[in-house]
Design an enzyme around this catalytic site. Structure first.
Site, PDB file in Angstrom:
ATOM      1  N   GLY A   9      -3.881   0.353  -4.441  1.00 16.03           N
ATOM      2  CA  GLY A   9      -3.262  -0.928  -4.761  1.00 16.03           C
ATOM      3  C   GLY A   9      -4.100  -2.120  -4.356  1.00 16.03           C
ATOM      4  CG  ASN A  10      -7.527  -1.481  -1.873  1.00 18.10           C
ATOM      5  OD1 ASN A  10      -7.092  -0.363  -2.102  1.00 18.10           O
ATOM      6  ND2 ASN A  10      -8.810  -1.740  -1.863  1.00 18.10           N
ATOM      7  CE  LYS A 121       4.333   5.000  -4.832  1.00 22.82           C
ATOM      8  NZ  LYS A 121       3.081   5.482  -4.203  1.00 22.82           N
ATOM      9  CE  LYS A 205      -3.173   5.098  -6.353  1.00 21.45           C
ATOM     10  NZ  LYS A 205      -4.187   5.239  -5.273  1.00 21.45           N
ATOM     11  CE  LYS A 263      -5.345   5.776  -1.074  1.00 23.11           C
ATOM     12  NZ  LYS A 263      -3.954   5.338  -1.200  1.00 23.11           N
TER      13      LYS A 263
END
Length: 307
Positions: A9-10, A121, A205, A263
């Site tokens: 998202g960054n 989420k 994601k 991740k």
């Protein structure tokens, strides 16, 4: 190599930044350069991205308009188009003459997934606890602490199948850099007659990117974020980067429950199941991570994570 590269998202909006088109464009412009470097080096690239801030803000905006309270699957489709357009535009500006395509991507989930009973989420902007609880009471949301702030939480079921994987593969074989599976893809469930129906959820994601890499038989999964590596003892004076990890020895409880855990688990699942490399690291270091010089690489030849 065929690389599935997932933008955190960054890459689109840094924490605390206002969600303006100008800010998003500036961040996407910064993200485009290292991605273009991978393409210039001869790699085939499939790009995925997050959409948490964007989908949350759209939900907030439409909730205040009579008759415009759109479900999350529709909002997810909107953000896939918007963010994909920005990424595609910036990459095309660097690599003129190359071919790019943004593809709205349906991702099948299980309607009975327990995630629907326990939303986790984060989406949308950050709030103080007082504001978050007020909005939750007013709009029927569920909210939870995210660091020192509060945010809305929604269901995040596990992805079961990337429905457009075959189409994406065909495009890649034709030399197209594909931007797809944005925000984890558009969540759908299968009806009794085999047709698909959108459902209120946001898919992780990284989990969707790992599944996509598996279905595409990719050579590498690259999870790009704003930290240089996965750390052992993160947040303590003993914190240290882990250059290599054996995916067969990775456990959820070894890593913080925030954005790094999904991740790590996504990278470990892909590497363990496919037997190929996955890596986590800073966006700006993308080429060095692929070369094995930076980031955390998941490979069965690596050491196990410390307990």
């Amino acid at each position: 190599m065929l690389i599935v590269a997932a933008l955190g998202g960054n890459a689109l909006l840094r924490r605390g930044e206002p969600l303006t088109a100008e800010n998003q464009r500036a961040n996407v412009k910064r993200a485009a350069a290292p991605l273009a470097g991978l393409i210039t080096a001869g790699h085939s690239l499939v790009i995925t991205h997050g959409n948490g801030p964007q989908v949350g803000l759209l939900a907030l905006e439409t909730a205040g308009v009579d008759g415009a309270d759109l479900p999350l699957d529709v909002l997810g489709a909107e953000t896939e188009g918007m963010i994909g357009y920005m990424i595609e535009q910036e990459l095309a500006g660097i690599l003129q003459g190359s071919r790019f395509g943004t593809l709205l991507t349906l991702v099948k989930v299980n309607a009975d997934d327990p995630a629907f009973r326990k939303p986790t989420k984060f989406i949308g902007p950050v709030y103080t606890e007082e504001t978050a609880r007020t909005l939750a009471a007013k709009r029927g949301w569920q909210v939870a602490p995210d660091g020192d702030k509060w945010r809305r939480v929604v269901a995040s079921p596990a992805p079961q199948a990337i429905m457009e994987a075959e189409v994406i593969s065909l495009l890649v074989k034709q030399g197209v850099t594909v931007i797809c599976t944005g925000g984890g893809g558009i969540p759908v469930v299968e009806r009794n007659d085999g047709s698909l129906q959108g459902i209120e959820a946001v898919i992780d994601k990284d989990a969707a990117s790992a599944l996509l890499a598996e279905q595409l038989d990719a050579d590498m999964l690259l999870l790009l974020t704003d930290v240089d590596a996965v750390y052992a003892d993160f947040g303590t004076p003993n914190a240290r980067p882990l250059a290599r990890l054996d995916p067969t020895g990775v456990r959820e409880d070894q890593f913080p429950a925030g954005s790094m855990r999904p991740k790590v688990m996504a990278a470990a699942r892909f590497s363990k199941k496919i037997g190929r490399r996955a890596a986590i690291g800073r966006l700006e270091d993308a080429s060095a991570i692929v070369a094995g010089e930076k980031g955390t690489v998941f490979t069965t030849a690596a050491v196990r994570a410390p307990d």
